[in-house]
Write a protein that holds these residues in place. Structure first.
Motif, PDB file in Angstrom:
ATOM      1  N   PHE A  29     -17.403  37.769 -16.349  1.00 23.29           N
ATOM      2  CA  PHE A  29     -17.403  36.321 -16.566  1.00 23.29           C
ATOM      3  C   PHE A  29     -18.413  35.851 -17.615  1.00 23.29           C
ATOM      4  CE2 PHE A  29     -15.968  37.051 -12.188  1.00 23.29           C
ATOM      5  CZ  PHE A  29     -14.700  36.495 -12.253  1.00 23.29           C
TER       6      PHE A  29
ATOM      7  N   ILE B 294     -18.933  34.689 -20.798  1.00 24.47           N
ATOM      8  CA  ILE B 294     -18.165  34.150 -21.916  1.00 24.47           C
ATOM      9  C   ILE B 294     -18.924  34.308 -23.233  1.00 24.47           C
ATOM     10  CG2 ILE B 294     -17.141  32.057 -22.878  1.00 24.47           C
ATOM     11  CD1 ILE B 294     -15.671  33.318 -20.503  1.00 24.47           C
TER      12      ILE B 294
ATOM     13  N   ASP C  34     -12.687  35.625 -17.584  1.00 25.12           N
ATOM     14  CA  ASP C  34     -12.580  34.309 -16.941  1.00 25.12           C
ATOM     15  C   ASP C  34     -11.245  33.660 -17.310  1.00 25.12           C
ATOM     16  OD1 ASP C  34     -13.307  32.206 -15.341  1.00 25.12           O
ATOM     17  OD2 ASP C  34     -14.691  31.294 -16.776  1.00 25.12           O
ATOM     18  N   SER C  35     -10.173  34.376 -17.046  1.00 24.78           N
ATOM     19  CA  SER C  35      -8.860  34.001 -17.577  1.00 24.78           C
ATOM     20  C   SER C  35      -8.020  33.135 -16.649  1.00 24.78           C
ATOM     21  CB  SER C  35      -8.068  35.266 -17.925  1.00 24.78           C
ATOM     22  OG  SER C  35      -7.991  36.133 -16.804  1.00 24.78           O
TER      23      SER C  35
ATOM     24  N   ASN D 215     -10.073  24.711 -17.989  1.00 26.57           N
ATOM     25  CA  ASN D 215      -9.814  25.891 -18.813  1.00 26.57           C
ATOM     26  C   ASN D 215      -8.320  26.191 -18.851  1.00 26.57           C
ATOM     27  OD1 ASN D 215     -12.567  26.229 -19.267  1.00 26.57           O
ATOM     28  ND2 ASN D 215     -12.811  27.649 -17.567  1.00 26.57           N
TER      29      ASN D 215
ATOM     30  N   SER E 275      -6.008  33.153 -24.709  1.00 31.65           N
ATOM     31  CA  SER E 275      -7.191  33.101 -23.852  1.00 31.65           C
ATOM     32  C   SER E 275      -7.117  31.879 -22.955  1.00 31.65           C
ATOM     33  CB  SER E 275      -8.439  33.016 -24.737  1.00 31.65           C
ATOM     34  OG  SER E 275      -9.617  32.811 -23.997  1.00 31.65           O
TER      35      SER E 275
ATOM     36  N   THR F 174     -12.133  28.714 -22.566  1.00 33.37           N
ATOM     37  CA  THR F 174     -13.489  28.878 -22.060  1.00 33.37           C
ATOM     38  C   THR F 174     -14.564  28.590 -23.105  1.00 33.37           C
ATOM     39  OG1 THR F 174     -13.360  31.210 -22.650  1.00 33.37           O
ATOM     40  CG2 THR F 174     -12.797  30.618 -20.367  1.00 33.37           C
TER      41      THR F 174
ATOM     42  N   ASN G 139     -12.739  23.886 -26.045  1.00 32.47           N
ATOM     43  CA  ASN G 139     -14.121  23.897 -25.562  1.00 32.47           C
ATOM     44  C   ASN G 139     -15.002  24.690 -26.524  1.00 32.47           C
ATOM     45  OD1 ASN G 139     -13.661  22.383 -23.223  1.00 32.47           O
ATOM     46  ND2 ASN G 139     -13.058  24.176 -22.047  1.00 32.47           N
TER      47      ASN G 139
END
Length: 276
Positions: free
Chosen positions: A43, A45, A70-71, A77, A91, A94, A152
């Protein structure tokens, strides 16, 4: 022939990576699959973004990059597909792709919306691989999603400039296999605020006044061997990606340790540059 890269935090103990590759080959027998890394810290990122940002551009234009960190899709997200700098990225939103698009404008960004998606615990397989194979067959992003504009970003990648440009407050964004510590301070930013001045790089209780171009620059062969710096000494340099990196010359994590362990530095710890 599609080139598909995989960047995940899955590791290699479990079956997940094998399942991804098997499914891609079932859909695209002629695909070329390249593992960028499966050892991203779970996780993390920022670590994923650093590795992907500094590797993707070495692949041919048209390559497809699957990001499996972190998919799981959430309201914050969304699953996205992005075409930027001639490359496709798939992706969750994130911030990983936002790091790349912060430096160049994407040509297309879509929120993925495929028919009858499987809402399970393995979206990299059920969603990302489907989209990658669609692109690999020559499909367009418009078919798999709708336009999306809310990418993001990763604030941790932006050091702070304070005291009217006399100080840069950065942080640790990555620790490599040698225990070398990569900061978020890039060479172009450092030089823009340095303006020819002397400087001190403050790391814990250490102060470094030289940033090298190569690891071996720490060794001054013009002085006697007993007095020169060498194995086990601390140095700073601009690494191959032009970030300030801290290293122990010829470190060995199994014996003397690396910069991270010897300096007690970890992800997000502070590094300061003072211009004198």
């Amino acid at each position: 022939m599609a080139i598909i890269t995989l960047t995940t935090d899955f590791g290699l103990k479990d079956h997940f990576v094998g399942v991804l590759k098997g499914t891609i080959y079932s859909e695209l027998p002629d695909a070329k699959i390249v593992d960028i890394s499966h050892n991203i810290t779970p996780f993390n990122i920022q670590e994923c973004a650093y590795i992907l940002k500094n590797s993707y551009h070495n692949f041919p234009k048209g390559s497809i990059h699957i990001v499996g960190v972190d998919s799981e899709a959430t309201e914050q997200n969304k699953h996205i597909a992005v075409f930027v700098n001639g490359h496709y990225f798939i992706s969750a939103n994130t911030g990983v792709i936002g790091l790349i698009t912060s430096e160049m404008k994407p040509e297309k960004v879509v929120e993925i919306s495929i028919p009858d998606p499987i809402h399970g615990s393995f979206p990299v397989l059920s969603v990302f691989v489907q989209v990658a194979c669609h692109i690999g067959r020559g499909g367009t992003l418009e078919v798999v999603g709708k336009p999306f504009t809310e990418l993001n970003t990763l604030k941790e990648f932006s050091p702070r400039i304070v005291e009217d440009g006399r100080k840069i407050i950065g942080s640790v964004i990555y620790i490599d296999n040698y225990g070398n510590v990569v900061t978020n301070i890039q060479k172009h930013l450092f030089e823009a605020y340095r303006k020819g001045r002397e400087f001190e790089l403050q790391v814990r209780n250490h102060k470094i006044k030289t940033i090298n171009k190569a690891y071996s620059d720490i060794v001054d062969y013009s002085i006697d061997k007993s007095r020169r710096k060498g194995d086990g000494d601390l140095l700073a340099l601009f690494n191959s990606s032009d970030y300030i990196e801290l290293a122990i010359y010829k470190s060995n994590l199994t014996t003397v340790g690396g910069a991270s362990s010897l300096l007690g530095l970890d992800y997000r710890d502070t590094i300061i540059v003072d211009f004198l």
